[in-house]
Design a protein around this motif. Structure first.
Motif, PDB file in Angstrom:
ATOM      1  N   ASN A 287       0.827  -1.212   0.000  1.00  0.00           N
ATOM      2  CA  ASN A 287       0.000   0.000   0.000  1.00  0.00           C
ATOM      3  C   ASN A 287       0.858   1.257   0.000  1.00  0.00           C
ATOM      4  OD1 ASN A 287      -2.808  -0.445  -0.185  1.00  0.00           O
ATOM      5  ND2 ASN A 287      -2.809  -1.405   1.807  1.00  0.00           N
ATOM      6  N   ASP A 288       1.927   1.228   0.808  1.00  0.00           N
ATOM      7  CA  ASP A 288       2.849   2.369   0.810  1.00  0.00           C
ATOM      8  C   ASP A 288       3.525   2.516  -0.548  1.00  0.00           C
ATOM      9  OD1 ASP A 288       2.300   3.037   3.431  1.00  0.00           O
ATOM     10  OD2 ASP A 288       3.957   1.872   4.269  1.00  0.00           O
ATOM     11  N   PHE A 289       3.888   1.388  -1.142  1.00  0.00           N
ATOM     12  CA  PHE A 289       4.524   1.391  -2.452  1.00  0.00           C
ATOM     13  C   PHE A 289       3.573   1.995  -3.492  1.00  0.00           C
ATOM     14  CE2 PHE A 289       7.819  -1.504  -4.743  1.00  0.00           C
ATOM     15  CZ  PHE A 289       8.190  -0.456  -5.548  1.00  0.00           C
ATOM     16  N   ASP A 294       1.907   6.213  -7.102  1.00  0.00           N
ATOM     17  CA  ASP A 294       0.828   7.107  -7.537  1.00  0.00           C
ATOM     18  C   ASP A 294       1.331   8.542  -7.685  1.00  0.00           C
ATOM     19  OD1 ASP A 294      -1.849   7.578  -8.261  1.00  0.00           O
ATOM     20  OD2 ASP A 294      -2.311   8.311  -6.254  1.00  0.00           O
ATOM     21  N   GLN A 295       2.225   8.931  -6.762  1.00  0.00           N
ATOM     22  CA  GLN A 295       2.810  10.277  -6.814  1.00  0.00           C
ATOM     23  C   GLN A 295       4.028  10.347  -7.739  1.00  0.00           C
ATOM     24  OE1 GLN A 295       1.338  12.890  -5.196  1.00  0.00           O
ATOM     25  NE2 GLN A 295      -0.229  11.381  -4.636  1.00  0.00           N
ATOM     26  N   LEU A 303       7.362  -1.299  -9.499  1.00  0.00           N
ATOM     27  CA  LEU A 303       6.225  -1.989  -8.879  1.00  0.00           C
ATOM     28  C   LEU A 303       5.981  -3.328  -9.568  1.00  0.00           C
ATOM     29  CD1 LEU A 303       3.689  -2.085  -7.039  1.00  0.00           C
ATOM     30  CD2 LEU A 303       2.475  -0.842  -8.829  1.00  0.00           C
ATOM     31  N   MET A 304       5.972  -3.314 -10.900  1.00  0.00           N
ATOM     32  CA  MET A 304       5.708  -4.545 -11.633  1.00  0.00           C
ATOM     33  C   MET A 304       6.807  -5.583 -11.389  1.00  0.00           C
ATOM     34  SD  MET A 304       2.847  -3.968 -12.891  1.00  0.00           S
ATOM     35  CE  MET A 304       2.647  -5.383 -13.952  1.00  0.00           C
ATOM     36  N   GLU A 305       8.033  -5.101 -11.216  1.00  0.00           N
ATOM     37  CA  GLU A 305       9.141  -6.018 -10.934  1.00  0.00           C
ATOM     38  C   GLU A 305       8.959  -6.697  -9.580  1.00  0.00           C
ATOM     39  OE1 GLU A 305      13.927  -5.713 -10.179  1.00  0.00           O
ATOM     40  OE2 GLU A 305      13.023  -4.247 -11.539  1.00  0.00           O
ATOM     41  N   TYR A 326      -5.404   0.084  -7.961  1.00  0.00           N
ATOM     42  CA  TYR A 326      -4.479   1.132  -8.416  1.00  0.00           C
ATOM     43  C   TYR A 326      -4.567   1.298  -9.939  1.00  0.00           C
ATOM     44  CZ  TYR A 326      -0.080   3.217  -9.936  1.00  0.00           C
ATOM     45  OH  TYR A 326       0.845   4.010 -10.554  1.00  0.00           O
ATOM     46  N   PHE A 327      -4.469   0.185 -10.662  1.00  0.00           N
ATOM     47  CA  PHE A 327      -4.500   0.271 -12.123  1.00  0.00           C
ATOM     48  C   PHE A 327      -5.891   0.651 -12.644  1.00  0.00           C
ATOM     49  CE2 PHE A 327      -0.597  -2.444 -11.939  1.00  0.00           C
ATOM     50  CZ  PHE A 327       0.246  -1.530 -12.566  1.00  0.00           C
TER      51      PHE A 327
END
Length: 456
Positions: A287-289, A294-295, A303-305, A326-327
């Motif tokens: 969630n923090d990630f 997002d910012q 993230l995808m990695e 998110y997406f």
């Protein structure tokens, strides 16, 4: 021979007005035969075994009457009071149960079986101080009783003592999910952590390679808003144990606050790769990630990695769902759908996620999946009209207009005070009739849909 109760683990919900449950094995019976009774009269034996018989068929009052007759004949045998106590316990006459168990324990203070019974009585009465005193005696028989003791200290607001007990237990037997959750709940209640901080600092000095003491101290400092000290301890742990993965659970936050973005991302990856990290903290890191990405969209590739490390297991379903959300916000439908489908496997009762996934399947023309998914969803949520609508649209696009009309007509029965949805149903029934080549019926339903739209 007495068969002692198996170890009791107490499940507690530590909230105001919380519910307390005790998970335990069924109480074993005491195997008593004639030889165990000692030198007693036939009348005594007859009444005693009558008491056991009545207790076995849950006639506890009659069992007590029979035991009282035994006492009138011979008041010395301690097993009479043990049996009386058990019958009073079944009748929830707890004070009488205590009186009788105590009579036995006065003479046999280390009788584990009776201590366990007395503990049960006090716990059911919510007399936690007395229950704790009993558990303190039982610890000598089995160290795992310390879990109950910590819980009881917690209920008495003796948080410092409870934390010491848990830490000692972890030192002696190691950590597990239950103990770490218990420790966290206790720590959250400590208003003045100075004594615990001093205790942990001493433990670190005595054993500088024990990772958990550092982690506990970091958590305490963070709870006490001493972020600089927590950061310092985290760096000390990394210096002492450079291969530690769990330290990065704290470090990534400090790096983010310190604007050390690359270090923060690296720490997140290390923490998330740890097999020791449980589902909830992993969920928090993600969630923090996501908030960070997002910012800072340029880090989406990172993230995808990270996500590639996660297997499609039930413990990761919440994580996949959050990434799907998110997406979805970013209108990246293919990615959102992929993560919703991975997250729903062990989360089928989450209606909101189910609805989002099915609507995306329709939007992306995955009609076979939308049909199968909505059919299963209707079994779980038979009164949700949106599921019938999705199922109907899927069938229309799969060239099954008759089935579509049936399911859409059924779904309309569940539409209540929702003009737009009712209009959508009429519109799709019209589409189904068009598919059949019935223009008259199609026009009729399309007109109904238009009329409702004009009203709204």
């Amino acid at each position: 021979m007495i068969k002692y109760w198996l170890y009791i683990r107490i499940g507690l919900v530590f909230l105001a007005g919380s519910t307390i449950t005790v998970a335990q094995e069924i109480e074993p019976t005491m195997d008593i035969n004639v030889d165990d009774l000692g030198n007693v009269s036939d009348e005594f034996q007859e009444n005693f075994f009558e008491a056991l018989k009545q207790k076995a068929i849950t006639n506890y009052e009659k069992a007590i009457d029979a035991l009282d007759k035994c006492i009138a004949l011979d008041a010395k045998p301690l097993y009479l009071y043990s049996e009386l106590g058990k019958n009073y316990l079944e009748l929830k006459q707890y004070d009488q149960a205590v009186v009788n168990f105590t009579k036995v324990l006065d003479d046999k203070p280390n009788d584990r079986y009776l201590l366990e019974l007395l503990y049960e009585v006090y716990f059911k009465q919510r007399k936690y101080k007395e229950a704790a005193e009993v558990i303190e005696k039982l610890v000598v028989f089995d160290i795992t009783y310390k879990e109950q003791l910590a819980n009881l200290y917690y209920l008495e607001n003796r948080y410092d003592e409870a934390l010491v007990i848990v830490d000692n237990l972890i030192d002696e037997l190691g950590s597990d999910q239950y103990r770490m959750q218990l420790r966290k709940k206790i720590t959250q209640k400590i208003s003045n952590p100075d004594s615990q901080i001093a205790r942990l600092e001493k433990k670190i000095k005595e054993n500088p390679k024990e990772e958990q003491n550092y982690l506990n101290l970091i958590y305490l400092y963070s709870q006490d808003n001493q972020e600089a000290k927590a950061y310092k301890i985290a760096k000390e742990l990394l210096d002492k144990k450079p291969k530690s993965k769990l330290v990065h659970l704290a470090l990534y936050k400090f790096y983010l606050d310190d604007k050390k973005t690359d270090d923060a991302i690296k720490s997140m990856k290390i923490a998330l790769s740890s097999k020791e990290l449980e589902a909830e903290p992993k969920y928090k890191v993600i969630n923090d990630f996501l908030s960070f990405v997002d910012q800072n969209p340029s880090y989406e590739g990172e993230l995808m990695e990270v996500v590639k490390q996660f297997s499609d297991t039930s413990e990761n379903s919440k994580i996949f769902t959050e990434i799907g959300n998110y997406f979805s916000k970013k209108n990246k439908k293919e990615l959102a759908l992929d993560f919703y489908e991975r997250g729903i496997k062990d989360n089928v009762t989450n209606f909101n996620v189910l609805r989002k996934m099915l609507l995306l399947q329709l939007d992306l023309k995955r009609y076979e999946k939308a049909k199968e998914g909505s059919e299963l969803a209707i079994e779980i949520y038979p009164s949700q009209p949106i599921l019938y609508l999705i199922h109907g649209v899927s069938l229309i696009n799969l060239n099954s207009p008759d089935d579509a009309i049936d399911i859409l007509s059924l779904g309309m029965d569940y539409v209540i005070d929702d003009v737009k949805m009712e209009s959508d149903f009429y519109d799709q029934i019209g589409e189904a009739y068009l598919k059949k080549g019935d223009v008259v019926k199609a026009t009729e339903y399309k007109e109904k849909s238009t009329q409702l739209k004009e009203k709204s």
